[in-house]
Structures are given as structure tokens and as C-alpha cells.
Design an enzyme around this catalytic site. Structure first.
Site, PDB file in Angstrom:
ATOM      1  N   SER A 576     -58.433 -87.264 -14.805  1.00  0.00           N
ATOM      2  CA  SER A 576     -59.478 -87.733 -15.709  1.00  0.00           C
ATOM      3  C   SER A 576     -60.003 -89.082 -15.206  1.00  0.00           C
ATOM      4  O   SER A 576     -60.496 -89.165 -14.087  1.00  0.00           O
ATOM      5  CB  SER A 576     -58.935 -87.811 -17.134  1.00  0.00           C
ATOM      6  OG  SER A 576     -59.978 -87.938 -18.065  1.00  0.00           O
ATOM      7  N   ASP A 662     -63.302 -77.469 -20.182  1.00  0.00           N
ATOM      8  CA  ASP A 662     -63.043 -78.892 -20.413  1.00  0.00           C
ATOM      9  C   ASP A 662     -64.281 -79.532 -21.034  1.00  0.00           C
ATOM     10  O   ASP A 662     -65.371 -79.437 -20.484  1.00  0.00           O
ATOM     11  CB  ASP A 662     -62.706 -79.559 -19.077  1.00  0.00           C
ATOM     12  CG  ASP A 662     -62.211 -80.989 -19.214  1.00  0.00           C
ATOM     13  OD1 ASP A 662     -62.360 -81.573 -20.308  1.00  0.00           O
ATOM     14  OD2 ASP A 662     -61.671 -81.518 -18.233  1.00  0.00           O
ATOM     15  N   HIS A 697     -59.231 -79.580 -21.096  1.00  0.00           N
ATOM     16  CA  HIS A 697     -58.925 -80.808 -20.362  1.00  0.00           C
ATOM     17  C   HIS A 697     -57.456 -80.907 -19.981  1.00  0.00           C
ATOM     18  O   HIS A 697     -57.118 -81.450 -18.931  1.00  0.00           O
ATOM     19  CB  HIS A 697     -59.320 -82.014 -21.223  1.00  0.00           C
ATOM     20  CG  HIS A 697     -59.360 -83.313 -20.476  1.00  0.00           C
ATOM     21  ND1 HIS A 697     -60.226 -83.537 -19.436  1.00  0.00           N
ATOM     22  CD2 HIS A 697     -58.649 -84.458 -20.623  1.00  0.00           C
ATOM     23  CE1 HIS A 697     -60.056 -84.773 -18.968  1.00  0.00           C
ATOM     24  NE2 HIS A 697     -59.101 -85.350 -19.673  1.00  0.00           N
TER      25      HIS A 697
END
Length: 727
Positions: A576, A662, A697
Site C-alpha cells: 500500500s 481493491d 486490499h
């Protein structure tokens, strides 16, 4: 993280180039689109990938998956070895430490979760309790009177992805609210269950955010999101009411997200609106149907505060005049900071994280010198708090946190403790005499080759790298005691460095597969994270963001200089915002690493944050800057955004993992980055993209697939950092 929307491609759908020869990776078509901001003209050749519903884009992702599988097929044996390592060391049939709850009119219960070998998801249970000292013994089998509350495995049957957004039992213990996500897009479906009959109620609410709380026994508060996936509205659903739900609050400021919870005594619903730099909290009396939300303190720019509700007062953790946060108390009726009375002034470098208020004690969570610690302040008969006393531990590196228990009148608290060599422990701490009782330690089963797990076989320690500006950056390390420190060992360096999120020295069963193969594992606690106080965070954001990247490179150089590894055997990993770190670091120093793994990486940051109509963009301006209106922010981000700065160079081997559903970092970003890396860098090292087509995610939801994914990534990193025989 920001993410682009699912909108049609204004330029039309491109056609992929003819399928490449089997020995070559997929080639993404280049269809340049022009972007002009602050006099800067940019041609983006892969902007067409913004539409993840485009059939050609989906075909491209599938082709990338096939290429990655073909290029890693020879690692199947090592992947299976690592998966077996994880499986063999994990106690797959297990019981969580039961948690005590008292329901007026129904009785006392222990609540717990059970995992079962062969099943991905747990089942949730309760059994009658006979006081706080009647903790059921997992070794004795099924506790008397056990009741199945929710069979998560059954709920997930037939779903490629499954996640619970909440599971909340009503104050009287007769109902449960739960929400589920079966796509990975973090939108949940809310249901209600009668725990006495096992039947589902007719009430259901689609498209809600995660979380929620009861407002009495007959009403439930939940959040919904706007088009930008921002939780912006609080609703109250009254069970059995077929009319529209009651809208309690709408957050109009796009910088702010909502969160909802209830007080320990379940009298108060607590609504918090938070941006990256300021907060406002409201309270709603759940016992009064006519009650309305009351602000504890109006929001002010650059002032953040959290509210802990005791039975007689509020405890408030805030940064008003205290960068590392101070503690105050206020009446339950407080509506202004003028009513706050300081209990603990701010202390530079010691970050006050939060407090939990019980009748006998105030439990204080702090972060000091890169470690999270817990301290106690006992309360007298009037509720006033005494001096602060830290709960000590012997290891040089560790992480400890305190449970947020449901019982205000208690003579004990629970601590969760672990280190890089000590598996997770649940410790019961007596508020009477300070004695400690180990309730459970995560089992680490005997390995068929390495035998029993012994913490003494491993070493954890801290090193300090020196950044370009002279700042000392902590590195937490763990390795087997017999690992040579002469530069010959492999090493995996992990980093994140954003949002004031710390990267504590914690335990991992999967990591043992690296350590037992002679690797060093290191955490670079770089600026932008929260490891050394609020200033550590501020020195790695906005105009100081590049410190995050140069800190990470300094940590990599230090590990090589000190003999922990060599450049040829050093790998890096981040996900991320940590994926942005990885991308920026290899643009700055492509020679620093042999291999990198970037998970769901936020690598096209500038493109995303330039568009205020894209999900989450406005709320992110306080973290990264506003490049749309601020030329300095634009050119600063233009200078480090990984996608914008790929250059001709010999990059390390790169594995990029992504998820189609995501909603924090859209799959568009890693896909564009991989395409540009292949086209622009001229690097001869492998560049692979692997996309989960049914996940969000956090990746796969089932534990066995999550283990296989970890095995895939570790096997690739090991192979990419293993020396090749000469000739």
C-alpha cells in the site's frame, strides 16, 4: 489509500497487441493521454487502464497472471515446502481466549472463536460463565452449555471472498448484528440474528460500511459511504420498523471520515469525524429515544482528540498545544475544551496513544523509543487518578497492548504481548497485587525438520542507520543465532512509513520459514511512520516526504555495511503506502536491492491525488499535499511518485501483487507501473504482476489461501536472492 473510479474510458477501449511469444511477458498497448497542470504537460501512455471493467484490461491482467505462473513454475516445490512449514507449525484447531460479558436478565457468558483444521473461517460461540474465575479450559473439550452464535465457514460457503464487517451482541445478549462482504470492496450487508432461536430477523440493510454498534436493545447504528467510498452518514435502524431508517448525521466536509462505537456501559453512542489533522466527537444517549448528538468539542484545524467515556467523566487524549498528545478529564456533559482539565501534559518523544478507563484504574498506552508500552494510573474512591506506573517487560524489543474490556468494575485487565522471538501471549494482570497469569500463548508446533520452536535459537536486536541528513533511523532485526553475519546471509527489509503508523517488532510463524533458511529479517522504522513520536511522522510527510525514501535506502546500506547481508542477497518489501516507498526507493537507488516485493502498491500517487472526484482524494491532501491547487505540492509529488519517475536503469527483480476488487489502491496503479517499468527501464531483471481476481486490499480472505500466497511471495524472494553457481 486513494483510488480511481470505475468509469468508462473516454478514449474508447484499446485493443491489446497480438499475444506475445511464450518467452516474452505481455505487452500493454500505449495510448498516450495528455495531462496539464501548473504549466507541466505529461503524456500518460497507460491512462486507459483506469477502467478496470474494460475487457481488454481484464484480459491483460489474466495474461500477466499466466506469465507470472509460467515464470515461477520451477518454485512449486519450494512454495509447497513453505506452505507445509506454516501449516505444520500452526495449531489449526484452536480456541481463542474467552472474553467475559454480563447481560442483565440473561446471565454471565464467555465469548470465544473456534478454528478447525481444514476450514478457512472460524465459528463464534458462547457458554455460560459462573464468575470471572470460571474460564473454560480449551483442553477439556467443548465447554458445558456451548452455543453456536455464527458459523462463518457456512456463511462463506460458495464465496470466492468473504469478510465480516462486524459481529455485535445486543446489550441484553439476545440478538446479534453482523455484516458480510463477499467481493472485497468493503461494502457490507447487515443482518440480525435471534440468538435464542437461531433465526434471522427480516431486518437487513445493504451497502453499509464496516463496524456499527447497538443503541439499546432494539436499535442499531451503522454507517454508509458516499460515491468516494468515504463513510459519511450515521443511521439508526430500529428493529421491526419497516419505515426508512433514521439519519442521525451527515458529514459534508470531504476531508473527514466517520467512525462509530459505544461506551463500555453501552449508554452512549460515540460518533467520531476525523481528517488527517483534526477531529470532532459527538455523544448520543442510547437510553433516551429523543436524544440528539452532542459535540464534545467543536473541530478546530490541527487539533485531534479522542474521547474515553468512564461512568462519571470523560477522559480526553488530545494534541492541543501538545504535539505528542496530552491527557485531560472533563465532565460527561462537556461541550467545549474550556472544560478540560489536564492530567498528563504532553511529553516530547513519548507519544500518548490512548487510554481505557475502568472504575479502579486508567490504562495508558504509550509509544516510547520505538516500542509500545502500557502504564497504569490507579483511581481512588472518588475516581481521581494517581501517578503513572509502567508495566515492565524484560526483552529489549517487544510490543504490548491492553484489551478494551467490557466490564468497568474489574480487578484485572488483559495484556497482549509479543516480540520478534516470543509468540503472542494473552496475560491477565491483577490490579490488586500486580501478579501476572499467562492465559494463552500462541502455539508454535514442532517442525518436522527443525524440531520444537525455541526462542533461544533466535536473536532480536536493534540497529541504527544514519540518514542523509544525519538522523538516526531504528532498524529492528531478528535472525537465527547460528546465522553468519559476514555478508553471506540473505535479508528481507520491510518498510511502510506513512500515516503515523508504526511497524512494531512482532512475531510471525510464516517468517520462521525465512529465518530457518538463514535469512535476516529487518524492519526499517522510517520517518513518516509513528515509531518515534509525532515529529517522526511530520518529518516524513508533505514537504518532508522524501525522508521516508532516503531513510529506507540508508537502512539498506547499513545492513550491508554491517555484514548482515550483501546487495546481491538483500530484498525489500512493502504494501500500500509501503509499496509507494518501495517504488520510490528503487527509482532513487535501483542498485540497493537484488529483489523487491510491492504489495497493492500506491505507485501512481500523483495521478490519483490530482483528481478530487476520485475516491478518497480530498481526504488524502492533508497527508500528501494538494497538487491540484498547490504548484509546490504538484512538483514535489511529480519528483517522487514511482510511476512518474521510472528511468533507464538496471532495476532489481520485481514482484508486484494486486487485487482486482481493491478499493483503496485500485489495480490500475500497479498494472500501469509494471507496464512502464518494462517499457522505460530497459532492465533485464524479471518484472512480474500477480493479481488476485476475487479479493480486496487485504488479499485472499481464507486462511489457507493466505498461507499459500505468503508461500508464493517468500519462495520468489528466496529464489531471487539466492546466489547462482559460477558459469
Amino acid at each position: 489509500m486513494p483510488r480511481p473510479p470505475e468509469t468508462p474510458n473516454p478514449g474508447g477501449s484499446p485493443t491489446l497487441c497480438p499475444m506475445p511469444e511464450p518467452a516474452q511477458p505481455p505487452v500493454a498497448p500505449r495510448r498516450p493521454e495528455t495531462r496539464i497542470h501548473h504549466g507541466d504537460t505529461v503524456l500518460d501512455p497507460y491512462a486507459w487502464m483506469r477502467d478496470k471493467t474494460n475487457p481488454d484490461f481484464l484480459a491483460y491482467l489474466r495474461a500477466e497472471n499466466e506469465w507470472t505462473e509460467s515464470q515461477t513454475a520451477d518454485l512449486a516445490g519450494l512454495r509447497e515446502e513453505i506452505f507445509t512449514d506454516i501449516s505444520a507449525r500452526t495449531q489449526q484447531t484452536d480456541l481463542s481466549v474467552p472474553e467475559f460479558a454480563r447481560h442483565p436478565g440473561l446471565g454471565e457468558f464467555w465469548y470465544y472463536a473456534r478454528t478447525t483444521e481444514g476450514l478457512d473461517y472460524p465459528s463464534l460461540h458462547r457458554c455460560p460463565a459462573h464468575g470471572r474465575d470460571s474460564l473454560p479450559d480449551p483442553a477439556s473439550g467443548t465447554p458445558d452449555g456451548e452455543q453456536l452464535l455464527l458459523d462463518v465457514q457456512a456463511l462463506a460457503a460458495g464465496e470466492d471472498f468473504f469478510a465480516l464487517g462486524c459481529f455485535e451482541v445486543s446489550p441484553d445478549g439476545r440478538l446479534a448484528a453482523y455484516s458480510v462482504d463477499t467481493a472485497g470492496d468493503e461494502r457490507y450487508h447487515l443482518r440480525f440474528k435471534d440468538l435464542e432461536t437461531g433465526e434471522l430477523l427480516a431486518d437487513e440493510v445493504p451497502e453499509v460500511a464496516a463496524g456499527g454498534c447497538w443503541a439499546g436493545n432494539g436499535a442499531f447504528c451503522y454507517l454508509t459511504v458516499d460515491d468516494a467510498w468515504r463513510p459519511d452518514q450515521l443511521w439508526r435502524h430500529r428493529l421491526g420498523d419497516i419505515g426508512p431508517d433514521e439519519l442521525l448525521h451527515t458529514e459534508a466536509d470531504e476531508r473527514f471520515w466517520l467512525g462509530v462505537d459505544c461506551s463500555r456501559d453501552q449508554r452512549w453512542v460515540q460518533l467520531a469525524a476525523a481528517s488527517k489533522t483534526s477531529t470532532e466527537v459527538w455523544l448520543l444517549d442510547a437510553t433516551d429515544p429523543a436524544s440528539t448528538l452532542r459535540s464534545v468539542a467543536a473541530r478546530r484545524d490541527d487539533v485531534e482528540y479522542d474521547v474515553e467515556i468512564a461512568n462519571d467523566r470523560l477522559f480526553i487524549v488530545h494534541n492541543d498545544g501538545a504535539p505528542d498528545f496530552a491527557l485531560a478529564e472533563a465532565p460527561l456533559t462537556a461541550t467545549s475544551p474550556d472544560e478540560w482539565r489536564t492530567l498528563r501534559p504532553g511529553e516530547a518523544g513519548v507519544r500518548l496513544l490512548g487510554v481505557t478507563a475502568y472504575d479502579r484504574v486508567l490504562v495508558v498506552s504509550l509509544r516510547s523509543e520505538g516500542l509500545q508500552v502500557v502504564a497504569l494510573r490507579h483511581r481512588d474512591a472518588a475516581g481521581d487518578v494517581g501517578e503513572e506506573v509502567e508495566i515492565g517487560f524484560d526483552e529489549p524489543l517487544f510490543h504490548v497492548d491492553a484489551d478494551d474490556g467490557d466490564e468497568a468494575d474489574t480487578d484485572r485487565i488483559r495484556l497482549h504481548y509479543q516480540s520478534m522471538v516470543t509468540p503472542d501471549e494473552v496475560i491477565e494482570y491483577s490490579l490488586v497485587d500486580g501478579s501476572r497469569t499467562l492465559l494463552k500463548q500462541r502455539p508454535v508446533l514442532d517442525h518436522p525438520v527443525h524440531g520444537p520452536y525455541r526462542p533461544s535459537d533466535y536473536v532480536q536486536r536493534r540497529e541504527w542507520a544514519v540518514a542523509d541528513d544525519g538522523t538516526r533511523v531504528p532498524i529492528s532485526l531478528v535472525y537465527r543465532a547460528d546465522t553468519p553475519l559476514d555478508g553471506s546471509a540473505g535479508c528481507l527489509l520491510y518498510g511502510y512509513g506513512a500515516y503515523e503508523i508504526s511497524t512494531p517488532p512482532t512475531f510471525s510463524i510464516a517468517r520462521l520459514s525465512l529465518l530457518d533458511r538463514g535469512y535476516v529479517y529487518a524492519i526499517a522504522q522510517v520517518r513518516g511512520g509513528g515509531d518515534l513520536g509525532r515529529s517522526w511522522y511530520l518529518d516524513g510527510k508533505l514537504a518532508a516526504k522524501e525522508n521516508t525514501f532516503t531513510d529506507f535506502i540508508a537502512c539498506a546500506r547499513h545492513l550491508v555495511e554491517q555484514g548482515y547481508t550483501s546487495r546481491e542477497r538483500l530484498a525489500a518489501e512493502g504494501g500500500s503506502a509501503g509499496g509507494l516507498l518501495i517504488g520510490a526507493a528503487i527509482n532513487l537507488a535501483p542498485d540497493a536491492f537484488a529483489a523487491v516485493h510491492a504489495a497493492v502498491p500506491f505507485v501512481d500517487a500523483l495521478t490519483t491525488i490530482l483528481d478530487p472526484e476520485l475516491p478518497l482524494t480530498v481526504s488524502e491532501w492533508e497527508e500528501w499535499g494538494d497538487p491540484l491547487h498547490d504548484p509546490d505540492a504538484y512538483f514535489r509529488m511529480r519528483g517522487y511518485s514511482p510511476y512518474e519517475n521510472v528511468r533507464p536503469a538496471q532495476y532489481p527483480a520485481i514482484l508486484v501483487t494486486a487485487s482486482l476488487n481493491d478499493t483503496r489502491v485500485e489495480v490500475t496503479e500497479p498494472a500501469k507501473w509494471v507496464a512502464r517499468l518494462r517499457h522505460d527501464s530497459g532492465s533485464r531483471s524479471p518484472i512480474l504482476l500477480k493479481t488476485e481476481l476475487t479479493a480486496g486490499h487485504g488479499g485472499a480472505s481464507g486462511r489457507y489461501q493466505a498461507w499459500r500466497d505468503a508461500a508464493f511471495e517468500l519462495a520468489w524472494l528466496i529464489e531471487a536472492t539466492t546466489p547462482r553457481p559460477a558459469g
